[in-house]
Design a protein around this motif. Structure first.
Motif, PDB file in Angstrom:
ATOM      1  N   HIS A   1       7.023 -15.888  31.330  1.00  0.00           N
ATOM      2  CA  HIS A   1       6.067 -16.036  31.296  1.00  0.00           C
ATOM      3  C   HIS A   1       5.047 -14.559  32.097  1.00  0.00           C
ATOM      4  O   HIS A   1       4.958 -14.278  33.119  1.00  0.00           O
ATOM      5  CB  HIS A   1       5.125 -16.817  32.162  1.00  0.00           C
TER       6      HIS A   1
ATOM      7  N   HIS B   1       3.856 -22.489  35.202  1.00  0.00           N
ATOM      8  CA  HIS B   1       3.035 -22.376  36.925  1.00  0.00           C
ATOM      9  C   HIS B   1       3.175 -23.378  37.305  1.00  0.00           C
ATOM     10  O   HIS B   1       1.668 -23.404  37.602  1.00  0.00           O
ATOM     11  CB  HIS B   1       2.193 -21.145  36.896  1.00  0.00           C
TER      12      HIS B   1
ATOM     13  N   ASP C   1      -1.393 -20.313  26.281  1.00  0.00           N
ATOM     14  CA  ASP C   1      -1.005 -20.551  27.685  1.00  0.00           C
ATOM     15  C   ASP C   1      -2.920 -19.159  27.966  1.00  0.00           C
ATOM     16  O   ASP C   1      -3.627 -18.395  27.024  1.00  0.00           O
ATOM     17  CB  ASP C   1      -0.640 -19.828  28.324  1.00  0.00           C
ATOM     18  N   GLY C   2      -3.292 -19.826  29.070  1.00  0.00           N
ATOM     19  CA  GLY C   2      -4.704 -19.119  29.580  1.00  0.00           C
ATOM     20  C   GLY C   2      -5.742 -19.863  29.541  1.00  0.00           C
ATOM     21  O   GLY C   2      -6.602 -20.825  30.466  1.00  0.00           O
TER      22      GLY C   2
ATOM     23  N   ASP D   1       3.783 -15.265  35.839  1.00  0.00           N
ATOM     24  CA  ASP D   1       2.860 -15.106  35.059  1.00  0.00           C
ATOM     25  C   ASP D   1       1.581 -13.617  35.597  1.00  0.00           C
ATOM     26  O   ASP D   1       1.189 -13.751  35.659  1.00  0.00           O
ATOM     27  CB  ASP D   1       2.301 -16.488  35.368  1.00  0.00           C
TER      28      ASP D   1
ATOM     29  N   HIS E   1      -0.543 -24.729  29.815  1.00  0.00           N
ATOM     30  CA  HIS E   1      -0.664 -24.103  30.545  1.00  0.00           C
ATOM     31  C   HIS E   1      -1.891 -25.885  31.127  1.00  0.00           C
ATOM     32  O   HIS E   1      -2.709 -25.135  30.732  1.00  0.00           O
ATOM     33  CB  HIS E   1      -1.861 -23.015  30.282  1.00  0.00           C
TER      34      HIS E   1
ATOM     35  N   ASN F   1      -5.269 -18.661  38.110  1.00  0.00           N
ATOM     36  CA  ASN F   1      -5.585 -19.738  37.542  1.00  0.00           C
ATOM     37  C   ASN F   1      -3.790 -20.199  37.280  1.00  0.00           C
ATOM     38  O   ASN F   1      -2.960 -20.060  36.478  1.00  0.00           O
ATOM     39  CB  ASN F   1      -5.689 -19.953  36.158  1.00  0.00           C
TER      40      ASN F   1
END
Ligand SMILES: [Zn+2]
Length: 451
Positions: free
Chosen positions: A64, A235, A155-156, A322, A182, A295
């Protein structure tokens, strides 16, 4: 291609249950042989590294990483991110698709792969789940897989639509690739700046509840079970989310998870300002340090303990950074306006070694989560020092202290909460397919750095 003999290092390779002093010969880009320390014969024409006091492991693998190119080259480029990776000991990284444009077409997957080929690390490409990462229409997952994508992620953002996720997971089953989600509910996280709890209240910042993550982790598990698809939780950060994944795995649901070094070593209390995290560091940190904004947010002590337990019992498959580099202007502002994310590739190792020093994880547990764990998820013959395999090798000095300064980082992203701290543990040599892509100090003959 250089051949190298790494002598008398502590060889830690969880893929072979190996943790012992040894000699390692690399030839023609492959692991040629291992011996007990001091037993390798003299070999002509081979460069030697005296690795006494150093740890020798398979090259780390990061599932990631945000490389920002194309679209935000002021934050990072594929080349700088790749160099930061090998400086941190990572020989393989997975590039997340939230670039501009997003990696949502075969042409984009090929483009990122082509640009990355010139870089130091091996870059694998994660493609978007939905077109433009808009969460509305499924991307052409089959074409993306055929172009080489190793997984799919918006992701995000989470995949917010349950129907879209269900369809994506159905493809995931056919393609045998993960949907890397995510997990933060967009409604429950709206306006959230940090973990919801007493610290957020005290600081006057709007919190994001742990439940915002847990509802989506539970949903992902339910839909993976329904479809037979593969949900990968990015994550993971809360105690209950770990419990949900543990329970799902016990029932045979195809779910995997990664945790970041920052969620393993820091809690939300650090947003209040703090003493240095690393013993002996002089740096003090002010409250509202925007480099603590990530985040999902830094969580409570109870959550951190649960993540550590999840790593120890295999509920969490991998440690992933991340890595989220930002420009100084994205962070030099009020906490509410700061971009979330931290630059993590080059501080992952010292952060994790701190946990080893504190007795919270063994070195083998850490290296497993950085090598064989992620390699299994990728289905690649990586993350091992078995003879015959690819010579991706990381050599680090576990006791070498260095100060985290902007200049010390190869990444363009200087946004780390460890800035100013003196940390312990530094990669001294990284080999990718036998080539020195970082370091090469302490060799008895100079090993040319190839970039
Ligand atoms: Zn994310």
């Amino acid at each position: 291609m250089s051949d190298a003999l790494i002598r008398r290092g502590r060889i830690v390779d969880p893929s072979q249950n190996l943790d012992a002093p040894g000699d390692l010969l690399v030839r023609d880009g492959k692991i040629a042989r291992l011996w007990p320390a001091g037993e390798a014969p003299n070999a002509d024409g081979v460069l030697e590294l005296d690795a006494a006091g150093l740890v020798v492991t398979p090259g780390f693998i990061d599932l990631h990483v945000h490389l920002r190119e194309p679209g935000h080259e002021e934050k990072e480029t594929i080349a700088t991110g790749s160099q930061a990776a090998v400086a941190g000991g990572f020989t393989t990284i997975c590039a997340m698709p939230n670039t501009e444009p997003a990696t949502d077409s075969a042409a984009m997957v090929e483009y990122v792969g082509r640009v990355a080929a010139a870089g130091a690390a091996r870059v694998l490409v994660v493609a978007a789940v939905s077109k433009g990462r808009q969460g509305k229409e499924l991307a052409e997952l089959g074409e993306l897989a055929a172009a080489g994508a190793v997984g799919f992620s918006d992701d995000g953002n989470p995949v917010a639509s349950n129907t879209l996720l269900r369809n994506a997971l159905a493809y995931s089953r056919m393609l045998r690739l993960p949907i890397m989600d995510h997990c933060e509910d967009p409604e429950l996280t709206k306006g959230g700046q940090m973990n919801e709890g007493p610290v957020a209240t005290r600081l006057g910042l709007k919190g994001t509840p742990a439940a915002a993550e847990e509802v989506l982790v539970a949903r992902d598990v339910a839909l993976a079970e329904l479809t037979g698809g593969w949900a990968h939780i990015c994550h993971i950060s809360t105690a209950r989310a770990v419990a949900i994944v543990r329970d799902a795995k016990a029932r045979g649901v195809r779910v995997t998870a990664e945790a970041t070094p920052h969620h393993l070593v820091m809690t939300d209390e650090l947003v209040m300002g703090r003493w240095p995290l690393f013993p002996g560091s002089a740096a003090a940190h002010l409250p509202y340090d925007t480099n603590t904004k990530v985040n999902p947010p830094l969580r409570s002590r109870v959550d951190v303990e649960a993540l550590l337990a999840g790593l120890r019992d295999g509920t969490i498959d991998a440690i992933a950074t991340d890595h989220a580099p930002h420009h100084v202007l994205d962070k030099e502002c009020e906490y509410d306006f700061a971009a979330p994310g931290l630059s993590g590739l080059e501080t992952a190792l010292p952060a994790l070694l701190l946990l080893v020093e504190q007795g919270k994880l063994s070195l083998a547990e850490v290296i497993r989560a950085l090598t064989v764990g992620p390699a299994r998820l990728l289905g690649r013959e990586l993350g091992s020092l078995r003879p015959g395999g690819v010579a991706d090798v990381t050599v680090f000095d576990p006791s070498l202290a260095w100060q985290v300064t902007p200049d010390a980082l190869f990444s363009k992203g200087k946004n780390t909460p460890f800035l100013g701290e003196t940390v312990k543990g530094k990669v001294v040599l990284t080999l990718r397919e036998g080539r020195a892509v970082h370091g090469a100090t302490r060799l008895t003959q100079p090993l040319a750095l190839e970039r």
